[in-house]
Design a protein around this motif. Sequence first.
Motif, short mmCIF file in Angstrom:
data_model
loop_
_atom_site.label_atom_id
_atom_site.label_comp_id
_atom_site.label_asym_id
_atom_site.label_seq_id
_atom_site.Cartn_x
_atom_site.Cartn_y
_atom_site.Cartn_z
N ASP A 1 7.92 26.95 -38.11
CA ASP A 1 8.54 25.66 -38.43
C ASP A 1 7.78 24.90 -39.52
O ASP A 1 8.38 24.15 -40.28
CB ASP A 1 8.65 24.80 -37.16
CG ASP A 1 9.73 25.32 -36.21
OD1 ASP A 1 10.84 25.60 -36.69
OD2 ASP A 1 9.45 25.46 -35.01
N ASP A 2 6.48 25.12 -39.58
CA ASP A 2 5.70 24.40 -40.61
C ASP A 2 5.26 25.33 -41.74
O ASP A 2 4.20 25.13 -42.33
CB ASP A 2 4.50 23.71 -39.95
CG ASP A 2 3.65 24.71 -39.16
OD1 ASP A 2 4.01 25.91 -39.12
OD2 ASP A 2 2.63 24.28 -38.59
N ALA A 3 6.08 26.34 -42.04
CA ALA A 3 5.71 27.29 -43.10
C ALA A 3 5.73 26.65 -44.49
O ALA A 3 5.06 27.12 -45.41
CB ALA A 3 6.65 28.50 -43.07
N VAL A 4 6.49 25.59 -44.65
CA VAL A 4 6.60 24.96 -45.98
C VAL A 4 5.60 23.81 -46.08
O VAL A 4 5.67 22.85 -45.33
CB VAL A 4 8.03 24.44 -46.22
CG1 VAL A 4 8.13 23.75 -47.57
CG2 VAL A 4 9.04 25.58 -46.12
N VAL B 1 1.48 24.91 -54.60
CA VAL B 1 1.69 25.80 -53.46
C VAL B 1 2.89 25.29 -52.66
O VAL B 1 2.85 24.18 -52.12
CB VAL B 1 0.45 25.85 -52.54
CG1 VAL B 1 0.73 26.69 -51.30
CG2 VAL B 1 -0.74 26.41 -53.31
N TRP B 2 3.93 26.09 -52.59
CA TRP B 2 5.12 25.64 -51.87
C TRP B 2 5.07 26.03 -50.40
O TRP B 2 5.17 25.19 -49.52
CB TRP B 2 6.39 26.19 -52.52
CG TRP B 2 7.62 25.63 -51.88
CD1 TRP B 2 8.14 24.38 -52.06
CD2 TRP B 2 8.46 26.27 -50.92
NE1 TRP B 2 9.25 24.20 -51.27
CE2 TRP B 2 9.47 25.34 -50.57
CE3 TRP B 2 8.46 27.54 -50.32
CZ2 TRP B 2 10.48 25.65 -49.65
CZ3 TRP B 2 9.46 27.84 -49.41
CH2 TRP B 2 10.46 26.90 -49.08
N GLY B 3 4.91 27.32 -50.12
CA GLY B 3 4.91 27.77 -48.73
C GLY B 3 3.59 28.44 -48.37
O GLY B 3 2.84 28.88 -49.25
N ASP B 4 3.32 28.49 -47.08
CA ASP B 4 2.12 29.15 -46.59
C ASP B 4 2.51 30.56 -46.15
O ASP B 4 3.12 30.74 -45.09
CB ASP B 4 1.55 28.35 -45.41
CG ASP B 4 0.28 28.98 -44.84
OD1 ASP B 4 -0.05 30.13 -45.22
OD2 ASP B 4 -0.36 28.33 -44.00
N LEU C 1 14.05 38.00 -49.00
CA LEU C 1 13.17 36.90 -49.37
C LEU C 1 12.24 37.40 -50.47
O LEU C 1 11.48 38.35 -50.27
CB LEU C 1 12.35 36.45 -48.16
CG LEU C 1 11.40 35.28 -48.39
CD1 LEU C 1 12.15 34.01 -48.72
CD2 LEU C 1 10.52 35.07 -47.16
N TRP C 2 12.33 36.79 -51.64
CA TRP C 2 11.44 37.21 -52.71
C TRP C 2 10.01 36.84 -52.35
O TRP C 2 9.77 35.92 -51.58
CB TRP C 2 11.85 36.56 -54.03
CG TRP C 2 13.17 37.07 -54.50
CD1 TRP C 2 14.35 36.41 -54.50
CD2 TRP C 2 13.45 38.39 -55.00
NE1 TRP C 2 15.36 37.22 -54.96
CE2 TRP C 2 14.83 38.44 -55.28
CE3 TRP C 2 12.68 39.53 -55.22
CZ2 TRP C 2 15.45 39.58 -55.79
CZ3 TRP C 2 13.29 40.67 -55.73
CH2 TRP C 2 14.67 40.69 -56.00
N ASN C 3 9.08 37.57 -52.94
CA ASN C 3 7.67 37.34 -52.64
C ASN C 3 7.15 36.13 -53.41
O ASN C 3 6.27 36.23 -54.24
CB ASN C 3 6.84 38.56 -53.03
CG ASN C 3 7.28 39.77 -52.25
OD1 ASN C 3 7.61 39.66 -51.08
ND2 ASN C 3 7.28 40.91 -52.90
N SER C 4 7.73 35.00 -53.15
CA SER C 4 7.38 33.86 -53.97
C SER C 4 7.23 32.61 -53.12
O SER C 4 7.21 31.51 -53.63
CB SER C 4 8.46 33.63 -55.02
OG SER C 4 9.71 33.46 -54.39
N VAL C 5 7.09 32.81 -51.82
CA VAL C 5 7.01 31.66 -50.92
C VAL C 5 5.81 30.78 -51.28
O VAL C 5 5.88 29.56 -51.22
CB VAL C 5 6.91 32.13 -49.45
CG1 VAL C 5 6.63 30.96 -48.52
CG2 VAL C 5 8.21 32.82 -49.04
N GLY C 6 4.72 31.42 -51.67
CA GLY C 6 3.54 30.65 -52.01
C GLY C 6 3.73 29.80 -53.26
O GLY C 6 3.04 28.80 -53.46
#
Lengths: 432, 432
Positions: free
Chosen positions: A155-158, A166-169, B49-54
């Motif tokens: 739930d807190d991945a973003v 840094v957008w997501g963890d 999901l592209w590898n771009s979450v970070g």
Amino acid sequence: MNTGHHEASWRLPESDPHAHVDLGHHVRLARIAERGTFDSLFLADGPQLWNSVGQRPSGALEPLTLLTALATATEHIGLIATASTSYNSPYNLARRFASLDIVSGGRAGWNIVTTAGREAARNFGLDEEPAHAERYARAAEFVEVSRKLWDSWEDDAVVADKEAGVWGDERRIHPPRHRGTYFGVEGALNVPRGPQGHPLLVQAGSSEDGKAFAARYAEAVFTAQQTLADAQAFYADLKSRTAAAGRDPDHVKVLPGIVPVLGSTEAEAREAERVLEEHIVHRHAVERLESLLQLAPGTLELDAPLPAGLPTEDAVEGAKSRYTLVVELARRERLTVRQLIGRLGGGRGHFTLAGTPEQVADTIETWFTRGAADGFNIMPAVLPSGLDAFVDHVVPILRARGLFRTEYGPRRTLRERYGLPRPANQYTAALV
Amino acid sequence: MNTGHHEASWRLPESDPHAHVDLGHHVRLARIAERGTFDSLFLADGPQLWNSVGQRPSGALEPLTLLTALATATEHIGLIATASTSYNSPYNLARRFASLDIVSGGRAGWNIVTTAGREAARNFGLDEEPAHAERYARAAEFVEVSRKLWDSWEDDAVVADKEAGVWGDERRIHPPRHRGTYFGVEGALNVPRGPQGHPLLVQAGSSEDGKAFAARYAEAVFTAQQTLADAQAFYADLKSRTAAAGRDPDHVKVLPGIVPVLGSTEAEAREAERVLEEHIVHRHAVERLESLLQLAPGTLELDAPLPAGLPTEDAVEGAKSRYTLVVELARRERLTVRQLIGRLGGGRGHFTLAGTPEQVADTIETWFTRGAADGFNIMPAVLPSGLDAFVDHVVPILRARGLFRTEYGPRRTLRERYGLPRPANQYTAALV
């Protein structure tokens, strides 16, 4: 059955024979249901055209599409779509339910079906439907994979740290890496976890396989029950199976279908029922009954009972629980084929309640307070008028008796309305 | 890229890092586009999901779900969803597009993609993506089957004779009975033919396979072109291939993507572009470029040109035309990796136009009047502000020059807006 759950409802003067593909009609229904503070809308479905085009409105808007459109026209009501585990891929379907859950603010539910019948199988490259047990094994794996996908984002991945870029963890993204009997799903879902975590999981089969599946996975069960005693037995059985599966029995809601036919007097209600029965085309109904009972065309005679020696449910690979319900209804009430069709035409096996608002409310109260139901799937014989009548005349009685809410209140998601917890994330839990 | 088509747009102060999963954000965009009398909205997509979450906002609402929600919030604009022929079933997908077409009053379009990359393949039980040519063979059969399904109901199949109890004319229902290399689809679709007959068919690959596919099936082609000369060559080539395939070349619309970055002076626009480039995280961008070019991690150096000896498009099984575009852009303009990333960051290969509204309108006019484009896919670097600016400042110039409509007028369906015919029903025609 979008002019109503009675198969002949489309022939009434008030009915629009194109209603089932008219968004405006469905918006009207959804808004009536919200006026009645209903929990949810439910759309049945199957990926095939039934052989009934000649007889009654056929085909339907794809349920998730329709419910998405209704999500924007409503505020509170839950949106439950039927979708097949035999003819979908988990990655696509899990994403669609997560998307509906987000778009609707947490109101999505999935009625999980395995889809009986060779008609559907043949639309997906198969010659015959997979066996009943195999369909259920696939359904179980489908749900397991879907839950992994819905949990693949914590739930807190973003974190959305603009400064650091840094957008997501990525440590909070968990690819399922699933390799099972029926499915291989490597990567995380491409949509974040929805407001409900998982959509509400609903199930409607009452066969042995179906009840075992419901005990493990379902949070609500739609069921067709013709008598209080049968409904009580089903209710007790399902709750005890759910407890035996290690789950809280309060976390599966049992919802029998009822088909109200209302009149200001009982005689008026009976007359409305009779008018509907008059509009049934018996030739078609006999063919359909023969198909359900797996009899050769021409076997049944309108004014005779069902033939003796019908096979038991074990020998049937199609819709097992519906098969048994119909055979037992005919036997218990000693119905001729014509009478049986009359009973089924109204609710296709669901419990038809023709009477005054007080009488209908009495039955609902009895079933609700005597361990037969946690709620009901209201299936008016004629729509929208039957839903209007139920909301205007039965709901106020239930409210006055303290049996039903008077407003939606602060609970926002479908799970909250059903009194169900938001599922813990299986990956987050593993880290603790 | 729902905060804009520039990969760093989400880091700007004005941007909401959750915009991509916020229905309200998309409703705003759709309404701005309607204010600008745009033909359609277009949503790219892939089932992974592209590898771009970070690095940047990742994941997306499933496109058909989102467009269905937008259908109810708009009146005129076309709704084009990307969906994969490699990872869907024709029966399900054809039905979903037909349903969107009905719900939106004839505004559905399908951007047909074959989906490059093993990430997607591994979400559907495969170890590797199917080869490029095989993906296109499957796509062709998928479209053929879908057209059979959309034609499986004749337009006048529903007779709705209440008196006689006859709803549909079964002679006007045509099960595809398709048994091909990739698909078996026996039965008719379970939703009637939509307002457009078929959704608008769109395609976006510019490889040899992609262009051959477009010539046969596409009614609109999205393309990335960096120069007027390249765009003219692509335009002429596609029109002539379409004619050679026996179709009217006017029935395929060529729509290059452009990424406007507007300023009231050219210097202001350049500054806006520079600010965006400053926000790119180069470490991630290098990794992504290495992946596209199928190079080992660590191969590229930021201030050096691309290495010599890169393979030709023929040797690439992924996104062929994008590969070639990137390699040729770097070569033609002698860009370092850093400069190339700056160019790609803005539009991922699409033509970035930084300038005043007059300058942007001039380029659009040139491309439009000199055989490079029938229209454009406007991809603002930052959203919603870039779309607002385009509609407020560029659209009025185009209207004043007589190049663009001033109101929607009486045409209702997406096909009508594109000047395309409603497809004849293949089964109806066969009876004449």
